[in-house]
Design a protein around this motif. Sequence first.
Motif, short mmCIF file in Angstrom:
data_model
loop_
_atom_site.label_atom_id
_atom_site.label_comp_id
_atom_site.label_asym_id
_atom_site.label_seq_id
_atom_site.Cartn_x
_atom_site.Cartn_y
_atom_site.Cartn_z
N PHE A 41 33.11 1.86 88.59
CA PHE A 41 32.92 2.04 86.96
C PHE A 41 33.37 0.67 86.43
N PHE A 212 34.68 20.99 76.14
CA PHE A 212 33.93 21.02 77.31
C PHE A 212 32.37 21.24 76.73
N VAL A 215 30.77 17.71 75.43
CA VAL A 215 30.38 17.19 76.71
C VAL A 215 29.17 17.59 77.16
N ASN A 219 25.61 15.59 77.51
CA ASN A 219 25.27 15.42 78.79
C ASN A 219 23.71 16.00 78.89
N GLN A 237 20.74 10.73 77.59
CA GLN A 237 20.52 10.90 79.13
C GLN A 237 19.37 10.38 79.53
N ILE A 274 24.59 2.21 81.07
CA ILE A 274 25.16 3.07 81.52
C ILE A 274 26.71 3.09 80.74
N THR A 277 26.28 4.92 77.59
CA THR A 277 26.29 6.27 77.70
C THR A 277 27.56 6.96 77.73
N ILE A 278 28.29 6.45 78.70
CA ILE A 278 29.67 7.08 79.15
C ILE A 278 30.69 6.84 77.86
N VAL A 281 32.23 9.72 76.37
CA VAL A 281 32.85 10.84 77.09
C VAL A 281 34.19 10.14 77.52
N MET A 282 34.22 8.97 77.62
CA MET A 282 35.48 8.15 77.75
C MET A 282 36.36 8.22 76.88
N PHE A 285 37.80 12.18 76.75
CA PHE A 285 38.13 12.48 78.16
C PHE A 285 39.87 12.75 77.90
N LEU A 288 40.65 15.94 76.42
CA LEU A 288 40.31 16.96 77.31
C LEU A 288 41.21 17.22 78.45
N GLN A 289 41.61 15.95 79.14
CA GLN A 289 42.42 16.03 80.17
C GLN A 289 43.85 16.59 79.84
N PHE B 127 37.33 12.71 86.00
CA PHE B 127 36.79 12.11 85.26
C PHE B 127 34.93 12.17 85.70
N SER B 132 27.06 13.43 83.50
CA SER B 132 25.80 14.15 83.93
C SER B 132 25.46 13.51 85.01
#
Lengths: 303, 313
Positions: A41, A212, A215, A219, A237, A274, A277-278, A281-282, A285, A288-289, B127, B132
């Motif tokens: 990453f 959840f 995300v 995705n 995506q 990339i 796109t992420i 989510v980053m 996260f 979420l965690q 992570f 996806s």
Amino acid sequence: MAAASKPSRLSYRLSRARVSYVDVIAVAFAALLTLAILVPFINVIAVSFASQTAYYNNRFMLFPPEFTLSNYKELFKDNRILTGYRTSGTLALLGVPLNMFLTVSLAYGTSRPAYPGKKLIMFIVLFTMFFSGGIIPLYLLIKGMRLTDTLASVILCTGLGTFNMILVRNYFYALPDSLMESAKLDGAGEWRILLRIALPLSLPILATVSLFYLVDRWNEWYLAMIFIRSTKKTTLQLVLRSIMLVNQMTNAIQSATAIDQLQRFDIGVRMGAIVVTILPVMCVFPFLQKHFAKGVMVGAIKT
Amino acid sequence: MTGSRRSPRGGLARLSRDIWKSRVIYMLVLPGLLWYALFVYAPMGGLTLAFKAYRANKGIMGSPWVGLANFQNVFRDPTFPKVIARTLWINLGRLCFEFPMPVLLALMLNEIRMPRCKKVMQTVMTFPNFLSWVVVSSVLTALLSMQGPLNSVIERLGGKAVPFLGNAKIFLPMLYVSSNWKSMGWSSIIYLAAIAGVDQEQYEAAEIDGASRMQRITRITLPNILPTVSVMLILAMGGIMSGGFDQIFNLSNAATKDVSEVLDIYIYRITFQSPPDFGFSMAISLFRSAVNLALLLIADRGAKMMGGSGLIG
């Protein structure tokens, strides 16, 4: 995972000082996996900010030698990424509230003490975890409803996740009975119990499950690929997928015909795709965690 | 409570009273049940297409019945047995190389005595599960391509570049590695939760008896999480005919398509890429779902027979 670290602290209270080969193996194994995930990453992010020459000097870079935004400028030249953001954002914005409405109402209903038909309802729900009709009848259904090429098709088909529903249900189920009983004795109806007691006490699981879902909607690609044709409604995506595939092809053509690569640094642009796109989510996260409570997962596997 | 003296009439009256008393609950479950009816069970009714010849103008209900003709075509199809064998082979590999890894990881994580460090590592490990397969395969393709970063290191160390994703021979190991890379950390959480529930006195007693750490892992931790492992294994058996569509769809390419076409990919290809024969596709889908369900039930029975905890009941 503070909860999971507790037993080890307790159990090794006596032998805390000694370091045995078990420690070494455990740490080495975990550290290796962590690096195997982290390094790619970091490399992707570094390359997305690097120039072509820098990349060919050191392809394994973890930090760009000089910082450039040219890849991102190239990436945003056409509107594809923005289209993807708009589509996936719409899916999330409309999809998650629907998800939460269906999930919470069904979860609460099935968490209540026995009532006629409860077992049947649970069977109807759980059976779908092990048996499904597959994609073809779903496609024909969407076609029959004249929903092909609409975002509604994807939003409706992903309306409820059985696994997430069960997570919420188990959480409701584990709430102290006495609270609900005393509320009932005070004359509170189911609505009041749900809104005033169950929901406020369940904020951690509600946060977890909505993240959840968030995300999942972000995705989304498979159903969108099958139901949606027009390029104006491509999800992010699928935009990323086409950028990765198309650029591979142009790379092949360019090297085959030995055309010099102009100003464009294809790999850098792809890595930029990339990253964008992420990125959401980053951002989500860490929250979420934070909510992975030990009970969240353990109740879920046996219902 | 007074069931013994209740007449059938009274039972009916009580039932309707109970139903009336629970009317709000029925209202609450209604939207969810409607969703299941429309988007899960109605399509399940579409499985009847497996016994029909689909005519677009007549719809699923109106299409004529053809008995087992679709199944005869499926079993006559030369590709079908190859696809089945490939699917079983890949999923057998998954049981061997993917299934145990989260258990192993959970055992290791439980032995790490640096809480801060462990937390950071776990954050990183969980992570990729939230990305996806489109993203994961993009990252891995970038990392593993012939001119990619990993091969540049291999070359600098004097080795020869390896076509990690473009070689049919190593495609299956790459599937297992990439799967573990994506979801091992996340899957281990279930086992960590099970470990957290182990009775601490067992460890203390073992410590006093002079058990080594390895002994404590193999004699206390592992047996205590076996019920969880068993449940997860039963669930895995229920996916023996499917699974991995997203991964294989995104990771495979022209060079590896001969080893990567599993049942789900095959169904997708014959349904959405060639002129579709929905009856034929549905016959295969039904076969897949039935085998999955059967294996799940068999595994469940088996686990119970061996004295383990089952999934159902």
